[in-house]
Design an enzyme around this catalytic site. Structure first.
Site, short mmCIF file in Angstrom:
data_model
loop_
_atom_site.label_atom_id
_atom_site.label_comp_id
_atom_site.label_asym_id
_atom_site.label_seq_id
_atom_site.Cartn_x
_atom_site.Cartn_y
_atom_site.Cartn_z
N ASP A 116 0.90 -1.20 -0.03
CA ASP A 116 -0.10 0.01 -0.06
C ASP A 116 1.02 1.26 0.12
OD1 ASP A 116 -2.49 1.49 0.13
OD2 ASP A 116 -1.72 1.63 2.55
N ASP A 135 -1.46 -1.17 6.29
CA ASP A 135 -1.45 -0.50 7.32
C ASP A 135 -2.52 -1.31 8.35
OD1 ASP A 135 -4.10 0.06 6.46
OD2 ASP A 135 -3.53 2.32 6.38
N ASP A 141 -6.80 -1.96 4.66
CA ASP A 141 -5.98 -2.94 3.74
C ASP A 141 -6.61 -4.37 4.31
OD1 ASP A 141 -4.64 -1.19 2.06
OD2 ASP A 141 -3.31 -0.50 3.69
#
Length: 573
Positions: A278, A470, A474
């Site tokens: 991410d 995180d 996600d």
């Protein structure tokens, strides 16, 4: 020697046998020691018990080192707290606190609960949670974690979670689960041990009975050879091939602030072909910074900065906070009534004009539009400055890329692993960030459900996939990957969803844990091959009468010690 040295292991073996209703390595050692006693080899029997105990001590050492390193990730919150009720302080057990209770945290004390500061501000040492030893300033309405140490001034914290659901307690649960979980290899070895013990006993009895029946050996010699089979055929070293290595790896990870949920994630990490990351909070710090403030020519710059500062400091939005922090010290306009429009920004009427800061519909002059386009190309976010219906300027903000990101991407590529950027940001931001850190493949405009689809597609394209995020938005993608790694200070979702949590937010721990998994595999294979070879060699040597009981005892038990010592190398590198 037999009684004192063998009591603990004999007790352990008998209890395990009664509990599991199957024989084990400890029972083999008891039989071997008793056999040595019967044939009069008292010294050899005592040596067998001694060395077997030493190998047990070493295995316990690996376990205790793992426990110590894992639990040192945090300093447990105190058992008592100062309850603040009706202007009075009362010392109570933390376990009795409820959501909504307020506690006083004095200087030098640990925060006893997860909660929100309702009075005061202070600097807190959150090393117990995040591993970051630089104190973090916390003010009213900000969240604090149990286990943090108050180092500046007294604060009052309102409990936001039941103490048993605090981050500290979840870490403890995580650790317990990590230590209890067995890998597929460990489970196989355990099942193998159960059957193998019976095979060794059958081999020993066969050697004791069959050769004398045919006149090949006399009874005493055959009995001695059978006892040697019990010693050298025992799978002590084989059983110890994996568990100490896994525990040592967990300990190594813990020292680098990597919580690993048992040995399975380490095994699953072998053969990883792609690492999907991410952007916000992973490749970047997740903290926006002002890159530039652009205003139309002819405006009173000082006045406009005051307008900007006055409106943005009233907002709790991260971008507004970044702007206000950037303009700290700028004169604030007095008696200005501000209104926050959800999802848009701040508005206020000043000197007969309506000013808006944020993302509102307005007319954008051509020269400003070209500059905004340039900012987009660089991956900057914009906060528009609007007067009435016209944009008169903008603030360009950018997320800070982690200093180690570029070297981490290079490291992953050197291992033959494809790094992929997966983000919900627009194309320009994704492209800019990817180019800066050296990622060639990036996917943008991804919603949480899109990330899941992409991860599943990557698994078909590349093979094994690691997802790094995180741990909050996600979570679905983390759950769908082969191995999931959450960055951040162990949020509830990350602890529940991910296989690993990087407590100190250091991105370089990603290639580190991949290398660790390879080392674990290499060492466990070394252990299995070595221990198996020693057992086969000693069994064959015994049949041909090459070795005697003292040699068999020393060779077999020393192989167990060497296997454990080999595993303990994972603690020091």
């Amino acid at each position: 020697s037999f009684s004192i040295g063998g009591f603990a292991k004999a007790k352990e073996g008998i209890i395990a046998t009664l509990k599991n209703k199957s024989l084990n390595v400890e029972i083999l050692m008891i039989l071997a020691a008793l056999g040595a006693f019967i044939v009069g080899d008292y010294f050899e029997g005592a040596i067998l018990i001694l060395i077997f105990s030493i190998s047990g001590v070493l295995e316990s050492y690996a376990t205790s080192k793992s426990e110590k390193a894992l639990t040192s990730l945090l300093k447990l919150a105190p058992k008592t707290a100062l309850l603040y009720h009706q202007q009075q302080e009362t010392e109570v057990l933390v376990s009795t606190l409820k959501v909504g209770d307020q506690v006083i945290v004095k200087v030098g004390s640990q925060v006893p609960v997860d909660g929100i500061i309702v009075e005061g501000s202070s600097a807190l040492n959150q090393a117990a949670i995040t591993g970051e030893f630089v104190p973090v300033t916390k003010t009213m309405s900000e969240e604090v974690f149990a286990g943090s140490i108050n180092i500046e001034s007294t604060i009052i914290v309102e409990t936001s979670k039941d103490p048993k659901d605090s981050v500290v307690q979840r870490i403890v649960d995580f650790v317990e689960k990590a230590q209890a979980q067995k890998t597929k290899s460990q489970s196989f070895i355990d099942r193998f041990e159960t059957y193998y013990v019976y095979i060794v006993i059958l081999m020993a009895i066969t050697l004791m009975v069959v050769p004398p029946l045919f006149g090949w050996w006399d009874q005493a010699y055959a009995f001695n050879r059978g006892i040697i089979v019990l010693v050298v055929g025992s799978p002590c070293a084989l059983v110890a091939s994996i568990t100490p290595a896994i525990l040592s790896a967990l300990s190594f990870g813990a020292r680098h602030r990597i919580l690993i949920k048992g040995g399975d994630p380490l095994e699953n990490m072998i053969g990883v072909k792609a690492v999907v990351m991410d952007k916000t909070g992973t490749i970047t710090t997740g903290v926006p910074n002002v890159a530039k403030i652009e205003l139309l020519d002819g405006l009173d710059k000082n006045f406009m900065l005051s307008v900007l500062y006055t409106l943005e400091r009233q907002s709790t939005h991260p971008l507004a906070k970044a702007v206000a922090d950037h303009l700290e010290g700028q004169a604030e306009l007095l008696k200005v009534h501000t209104v926050e429009v959800s999802g848009r920004g701040m508005t206020a009427d000043i000197d007969g004009h309506t000013y808006k800061i944020g993302r509102f519909e307005a007319n954008i002059p051509a020269d400003l539009q070209s500059k905004i386009d340039q900012c987009n190309a660089k991956g900057h976010s914009q906060v528009l400055i609007i007067k009435d219906h016209d944009v008169i300027g903008y603030v360009a903000l950018m997320d800070t890329i982690r200093t180690e990101a570029k070297s981490v991407i290079k490291d992953l590529k050197s291992m033959g692993i494809t790094p992929i950027l997966l983000t919900g940001d627009h194309k320009f931001t994704a492209k800019s960030i990817a180019e800066q850190v050296g990622i060639t493949q990036y996917i943008y405009d991804c919603l949480p459900e899109d990330k899941v689809t992409q991860v599943q597609q990557f698994k078909k394209t590349y093979g094994k996939v690691v997802m790094v995020g995180d741990g909050i938005n996600d979570a679905p993608a983390l759950a769908s990957s082969d191995v999931s790694i959450a960055m951040g200070s162990a949020t509830d979702v990350s602890l529940e969803t991910s296989d690993m949590v990087v407590m100190n937010d250091r991105l370089e721990n990603i290639p580190r844990v991949i290398k660790l998994s390879k080392r674990v595999r290499r060492i466990t294979l070394q252990n299995i091959m070595f221990s198996t070879s020693v057992i086969i060699f000693l069994l064959i040597s015994n049949i041909f009468g090459v070795i005697e009981l003292p040699t068999g005892v020393i060779a077999h038990e020393m192989s167990t010690i060497l296997v454990i010592l080999n595993s303990l190398r994972l603690l020091i590198k």
